[in-house]
Design a protein around this motif. Structure first.
Motif, PDB file in Angstrom:
ATOM      1  N   THR A  83       0.849  -1.194   0.000  1.00 14.39           N
ATOM      2  CA  THR A  83       0.000   0.000   0.000  1.00 14.39           C
ATOM      3  C   THR A  83       0.885   1.246   0.000  1.00 14.39           C
ATOM      4  O   THR A  83       1.997   1.233   0.503  1.00 14.39           O
ATOM      5  CB  THR A  83      -0.906   0.048   1.239  1.00 14.39           C
ATOM      6  N   PHE A  84       0.340   2.281  -0.593  1.00 15.79           N
ATOM      7  CA  PHE A  84       1.013   3.585  -0.568  1.00 15.79           C
ATOM      8  C   PHE A  84       0.113   4.555   0.167  1.00 15.79           C
ATOM      9  O   PHE A  84      -1.108   4.466   0.087  1.00 15.79           O
ATOM     10  CB  PHE A  84       1.228   4.112  -1.991  1.00 15.79           C
ATOM     11  N   LEU A  85       0.732   5.486   0.858  1.00 12.50           N
ATOM     12  CA  LEU A  85      -0.028   6.565   1.471  1.00 12.50           C
ATOM     13  C   LEU A  85      -0.144   7.667   0.434  1.00 12.50           C
ATOM     14  O   LEU A  85       0.856   8.223  -0.011  1.00 12.50           O
ATOM     15  CB  LEU A  85       0.714   7.062   2.713  1.00 12.50           C
ATOM     16  N   THR A  93      -4.961   5.475   2.153  1.00 18.24           N
ATOM     17  CA  THR A  93      -4.017   4.467   1.679  1.00 18.24           C
ATOM     18  C   THR A  93      -4.526   3.921   0.354  1.00 18.24           C
ATOM     19  O   THR A  93      -5.732   3.758   0.139  1.00 18.24           O
ATOM     20  CB  THR A  93      -3.883   3.305   2.684  1.00 18.24           C
ATOM     21  N   PHE A  94      -3.555   3.668  -0.515  1.00 21.00           N
ATOM     22  CA  PHE A  94      -3.883   3.143  -1.841  1.00 21.00           C
ATOM     23  C   PHE A  94      -3.250   1.764  -1.960  1.00 21.00           C
ATOM     24  O   PHE A  94      -2.066   1.595  -1.666  1.00 21.00           O
ATOM     25  CB  PHE A  94      -3.315   4.089  -2.900  1.00 21.00           C
ATOM     26  N   THR A  95      -4.055   0.783  -2.356  1.00 22.13           N
ATOM     27  CA  THR A  95      -3.530  -0.577  -2.438  1.00 22.13           C
ATOM     28  C   THR A  95      -3.022  -0.837  -3.845  1.00 22.13           C
ATOM     29  O   THR A  95      -3.810  -0.941  -4.786  1.00 22.13           O
ATOM     30  CB  THR A  95      -4.617  -1.595  -2.074  1.00 22.13           C
ATOM     31  N   ALA A 148      -2.804  -3.542 -17.990  1.00 24.44           N
ATOM     32  CA  ALA A 148      -2.911  -2.118 -18.320  1.00 24.44           C
ATOM     33  C   ALA A 148      -2.069  -1.291 -17.353  1.00 24.44           C
ATOM     34  O   ALA A 148      -1.681  -1.774 -16.290  1.00 24.44           O
ATOM     35  CB  ALA A 148      -4.369  -1.683 -18.253  1.00 24.44           C
ATOM     36  N   SER A 149      -1.807  -0.041 -17.685  1.00 23.80           N
ATOM     37  CA  SER A 149      -1.029   0.829 -16.800  1.00 23.80           C
ATOM     38  C   SER A 149      -1.728   0.961 -15.460  1.00 23.80           C
ATOM     39  O   SER A 149      -2.951   1.044 -15.391  1.00 23.80           O
ATOM     40  CB  SER A 149      -0.904   2.232 -17.377  1.00 23.80           C
ATOM     41  N   GLY A 150      -0.948   0.977 -14.422  1.00 26.04           N
ATOM     42  CA  GLY A 150      -1.500   1.217 -13.091  1.00 26.04           C
ATOM     43  C   GLY A 150      -1.959  -0.029 -12.369  1.00 26.04           C
ATOM     44  O   GLY A 150      -2.514   0.060 -11.276  1.00 26.04           O
ATOM     45  N   CYS A 151      -1.707  -1.218 -12.942  1.00 23.39           N
ATOM     46  CA  CYS A 151      -2.180  -2.430 -12.270  1.00 23.39           C
ATOM     47  C   CYS A 151      -1.112  -3.000 -11.334  1.00 23.39           C
ATOM     48  O   CYS A 151      -1.286  -4.076 -10.781  1.00 23.39           O
ATOM     49  CB  CYS A 151      -2.666  -3.463 -13.271  1.00 23.39           C
ATOM     50  N   GLY A 152      -0.014  -2.289 -11.162  1.00 21.55           N
ATOM     51  CA  GLY A 152       0.952  -2.706 -10.145  1.00 21.55           C
ATOM     52  C   GLY A 152       2.104  -3.548 -10.658  1.00 21.55           C
ATOM     53  O   GLY A 152       2.849  -4.130  -9.871  1.00 21.55           O
ATOM     54  N   LYS A 153       2.313  -3.574 -11.978  1.00 25.90           N
ATOM     55  CA  LYS A 153       3.394  -4.396 -12.538  1.00 25.90           C
ATOM     56  C   LYS A 153       4.752  -3.920 -12.040  1.00 25.90           C
ATOM     57  O   LYS A 153       5.574  -4.712 -11.570  1.00 25.90           O
ATOM     58  CB  LYS A 153       3.374  -4.339 -14.074  1.00 25.90           C
ATOM     59  N   THR A 154       4.972  -2.610 -12.160  1.00 32.32           N
ATOM     60  CA  THR A 154       6.260  -2.057 -11.724  1.00 32.32           C
ATOM     61  C   THR A 154       6.444  -2.251 -10.220  1.00 32.32           C
ATOM     62  O   THR A 154       7.533  -2.620  -9.760  1.00 32.32           O
ATOM     63  CB  THR A 154       6.339  -0.566 -12.088  1.00 32.32           C
ATOM     64  N   THR A 155       5.382  -2.017  -9.471  1.00 26.49           N
ATOM     65  CA  THR A 155       5.463  -2.180  -8.017  1.00 26.49           C
ATOM     66  C   THR A 155       5.842  -3.611  -7.654  1.00 26.49           C
ATOM     67  O   THR A 155       6.729  -3.841  -6.823  1.00 26.49           O
ATOM     68  CB  THR A 155       4.109  -1.810  -7.380  1.00 26.49           C
ATOM     69  N   LEU A 156       5.199  -4.582  -8.312  1.00 22.81           N
ATOM     70  CA  LEU A 156       5.506  -5.982  -8.021  1.00 22.81           C
ATOM     71  C   LEU A 156       6.970  -6.280  -8.338  1.00 22.81           C
ATOM     72  O   LEU A 156       7.689  -6.899  -7.549  1.00 22.81           O
ATOM     73  CB  LEU A 156       4.573  -6.905  -8.828  1.00 22.81           C
TER      74      LEU A 156
HETATM   75  N1  LIG Z   1       5.523   5.603  -4.681  1.00 16.82           N
HETATM   76  C1  LIG Z   1       4.207   5.594  -4.925  1.00 16.82           C
HETATM   77  N2  LIG Z   1       3.381   6.362  -4.180  1.00 16.82           N
HETATM   78  C2  LIG Z   1       2.050   6.356  -4.409  1.00 16.82           C
HETATM   79  N3  LIG Z   1       1.445   5.613  -5.331  1.00 16.82           N
HETATM   80  C3  LIG Z   1       2.205   4.815  -6.106  1.00 16.82           C
HETATM   81  C4  LIG Z   1       3.637   4.776  -5.950  1.00 16.82           C
HETATM   82  N4  LIG Z   1       4.128   3.879  -6.840  1.00 16.82           N
HETATM   83  C5  LIG Z   1       3.077   3.429  -7.540  1.00 16.82           C
HETATM   84  N5  LIG Z   1       1.925   3.975  -7.101  1.00 16.82           N
HETATM   85  C6  LIG Z   1       0.576   3.684  -7.604  1.00 16.82           C
HETATM   86  O1  LIG Z   1       0.419   2.306  -7.633  1.00 16.82           O
HETATM   87  C7  LIG Z   1      -0.285   1.926  -8.807  1.00 16.82           C
HETATM   88  C8  LIG Z   1       0.491   0.880  -9.548  1.00 16.82           C
HETATM   89  O2  LIG Z   1       1.636   1.491 -10.102  1.00 16.82           O
HETATM   90  P1  LIG Z   1       2.671   0.706 -11.011  1.00 16.82           P
HETATM   91  O3  LIG Z   1       3.157  -0.455 -10.259  1.00 16.82           O
HETATM   92  O4  LIG Z   1       3.666   1.682 -11.464  1.00 16.82           O
HETATM   93  O5  LIG Z   1       1.749   0.231 -12.213  1.00 16.82           O
HETATM   94  P2  LIG Z   1       2.177  -0.286 -13.654  1.00 16.82           P
HETATM   95  O6  LIG Z   1       3.647  -0.497 -13.676  1.00 16.82           O
HETATM   96  O7  LIG Z   1       1.402  -1.538 -13.851  1.00 16.82           O
HETATM   97  O8  LIG Z   1       1.719   0.769 -14.618  1.00 16.82           O
HETATM   98  C9  LIG Z   1      -0.520   3.173  -9.617  1.00 16.82           C
HETATM   99  O9  LIG Z   1      -1.872   3.588  -9.431  1.00 16.82           O
HETATM  100  C10 LIG Z   1       0.439   4.159  -9.027  1.00 16.82           C
HETATM  101  O10 LIG Z   1      -0.123   5.449  -9.085  1.00 16.82           O
END
Ligand SMILES: Nc1ncnc2c1ncn2[C@@H]1O[C@H](COP(=O)(O)OP(=O)(O)O)[C@@H](O)[C@H]1O
Ligand SMILES: [Mg+2]
Lengths: 257, 255
Positions: free
Chosen positions: A11-13, A19-21, A41-49
């Motif tokens: 989660t991100f604040l 909080t954003f999951t 699609a963009s924003g589904c958390g690929k980069t985060t994972l």
């Molecule tokens: N450091 C951060 N702080 C707040 N929100 C974040 C942060 N990193 C990513 N997010 C949010 O998490 C979601 C997933 O991001 P991301 O993993 O980059 O998606 P993807 O790579 O699939 O496009 C997005 O809605 C993004 O806005």
């Protein structure tokens, strides 16, 4: 299993204070040597994972183990390749490729030899003394790939590495990447939002969905390599994946590039 | 062609300034003893050239300037990188810097003279103060805003602290540092004159004080013209160097 992700949650604040999951209960295992595409699609958390597996970010809850050991931070044997290449503009191509070798006990001559070897592998033999600014986007990404492979990493993370390239350069790099990683037998985790790219490259496609970011489905891709976009099996695979996004009858699906 | 055009525009604009100056001298009733014409000033410059005092003054000024400026940009860069890297230092230091910055370098003068006496040092210290703060702040900010991709690369490729500072951080922010060198050069040159107006016995600033004391407005204007011209030349030179750096770093398409 080589990489084991269990109930990963991130989660991100947000600035508003909520909080954003970004990841919700992600469980996934990856075998050694496997080429896995995270598709969505963009924003589904690929980069985060990917950042959490690579140790650049920590999970809110859940666990990630690689080779049995919990991930505690970035490491030299798990390297990432970025969409914007991440080359050092003040270094020549050869010195860029040598970057990761400088912290190892390798002589200057040997570093240079290794750099040449990997530049040859990515098809940039004559470019060692050039600077990144003189190279096209596709060539710069090849340098980044050579730099990553030169340290013989166990895992290669690629975050939309071909996302900034034109379609033809992109296809060529997809073909080359298959050849290169087959020879080097790395484990690769590859993020893309391009369905064809995922089918082209992956042993397994992990389909992700947003709000909250989670795994929707997993498809093994059992097509022979090299894979051609026009082959019937390829088209059938594409249809299967599209059906996940647009659950309608077969006959209604039309998909053109 | 571009170079010719550039030279042409410079010639025309200088000519316009001279014509305006000449016109004011001729058509206003300001006494020529107070405002000499361009030609008289040119003669004054020629005279000062001949008796060798001009060369001495310019060399002395340039020396003081070079020492103050080089010390300032070296210290500003090194401290800026450290302060930006260890961001908590910056958080504590920044309020102090913001407080000190609006105090004009000349305001330090009485203290400087009290501590170090008169001579070369006051001028050097003033130039130092004028050049140091812009370089320090720009460098620290550039390091704080460093593209995080560089940190990921450093972690992946085993570049550790402290070598990350000179292997990655310094070169990555170098274009911004070069820009701050450019800005600092301009402001430090402005303060050269004030620095030399107190206590030195040579230099362009001294020339101005000396001309005032002797009521030689032709020498006064000659010194002013030279301060402007040398400042312009220094600015052009460092501008060229900055552009070359930007090009090398691949941050511009200007050719
Ligand atoms: N450091 C951060 N702080 C707040 N929100 C974040 C942060 N990193 C990513 N997010 C949010 O998490 C979601 C997933 O991001 P991301 O993993 O980059 O998606 P993807 O790579 O699939 O496009 C997005 O809605 C993004 O806005
Ligand atoms: Mg992303």
């Amino acid at each position: 299993m080589y990489i084991e992700i269990e109930h990963a949650r991130k989660t991100f604040l947000k600035q508003s204070g909520e909080t954003f999951t970004a990841l919700e209960d992600v469980t996934l295992s990856i075998e050694r040597g496997e080429f896995v595409c995270l598709l969505g699609a963009s924003g589904c958390g690929k980069t985060t994972l990917m950042n959490t597996i690579a140790g650049f970010e920590s999970l809110t809850s859940g666990s990630i183990r690689i080779d049995g050991k919990p991930v505690r931070g970035p490491r030299q044997d798990y390297v990432m390749i970025f969409q914007q290449y991440g080359l050092l503009p003040w270094r020549s191509v050869r010195k860029n490729v040598e970057l990761g070798l400088e912290s190892k006990k390798i002589s200057r001559a040997e570093r240079s030899r290794i750099a040449e070897e990997y530049l040859k592998l990515v098809g940039l033999s004559g470019f060692a003394e050039q600077y990144p600014r003189n190279l096209s986007g596709g060539q710069q990404q090849r340098v980044a790939i050579a730099r990553a492979l030169a340290v013989k990493p166990e895992i290669l993370f690629m975050d939309e590495p071909f996302g900034a390239l034109d379609p033809i350069t992109r296809c060529r790099l997809q073909l080359d990447l298959q050849r290169i990683v087959r020879n080097e037998t790395h484990t690769v985790i590859f993020v893309t939002h391009d369905i064809d790219e995922a089918i082209c490259l992956a042993d397994r496609i992990v389909l992700m969905e947003a709000d909250p970011g989670r795994i929707k489905n997993i498809f093994p891709v059992k097509l022979n390599r090299p894979r051609y976009r026009s082959s019937p099996d390829f088209i059938a695979m594409r249809q299967r994946i599209l059906r996940e996004f647009f659950p309608v009858n077969d006959t209604q699906i039309e998909y053109f590039i | 062609m571009k170079v010719f055009r550039q030279i042409w525009t410079i010639i025309v604009s200088v000519a316009l300034l001279l014509a305006l100056w000449e016109a004011i001298v001729r058509f206003s009733d300001i006494s020529p003893a107070l405002l000499p014409s361009p030609l008289v000033v040119l003669k004054a410059i020629a005279e000062l050239c001949r008796n060798g005092s001009l060369r001495q003054n310019i060399t002395d000024s340039l020396w003081r300037f070079a020492i103050g400026y080089v010390l300032a940009i070296s210290a500003g860069t090194i401290l800026g990188i450290l302060v930006g890297w260890y961001k908590s230092i910056f958080d504590y230091l920044n309020p102090i810097l913001q407080f000190l910055r609006p105090i004009a370098p000349v305001a330090w003068m009485p203290f400087i003279v009290l501590f170090w006496g008169i001579g070369d040092l006051p001028a050097i210290v003033i130039i130092f103060i004028a050049a140091f703060f812009p370089v320090l702040l720009t460098t620290a900010r550039a390091v704080i805003n460093l593209d995080p991709v560089y940190l990921k690369i450093s972690a992946n490729y085993g570049v550790k602290s402290p070598s990350i500072l000179w292997k990655i951080v310094f070169p990555a922010v170098f274009p911004q540092i070069a820009n701050s060198f450019h800005i600092a050069l301009g402001s430090a040159w402005i303060f050269l004159v004030s620095g030399e107006m107190v206590g030195t016995q040579s230099g362009l600033g001294f020339m101005i004080v000396d001309a005032r004391n002797n009521m030689r407005s032709d020498h006064l204007l000659a010194a002013m013209v030279l301060v402007g011209a040398i400042g312009l030349i220094l600015d052009l030179l460092i501008g060229k160097a900055e552009l070359a750096i930007l090009k090398f770093w691949g941050q511009t398409d200007v050719h």
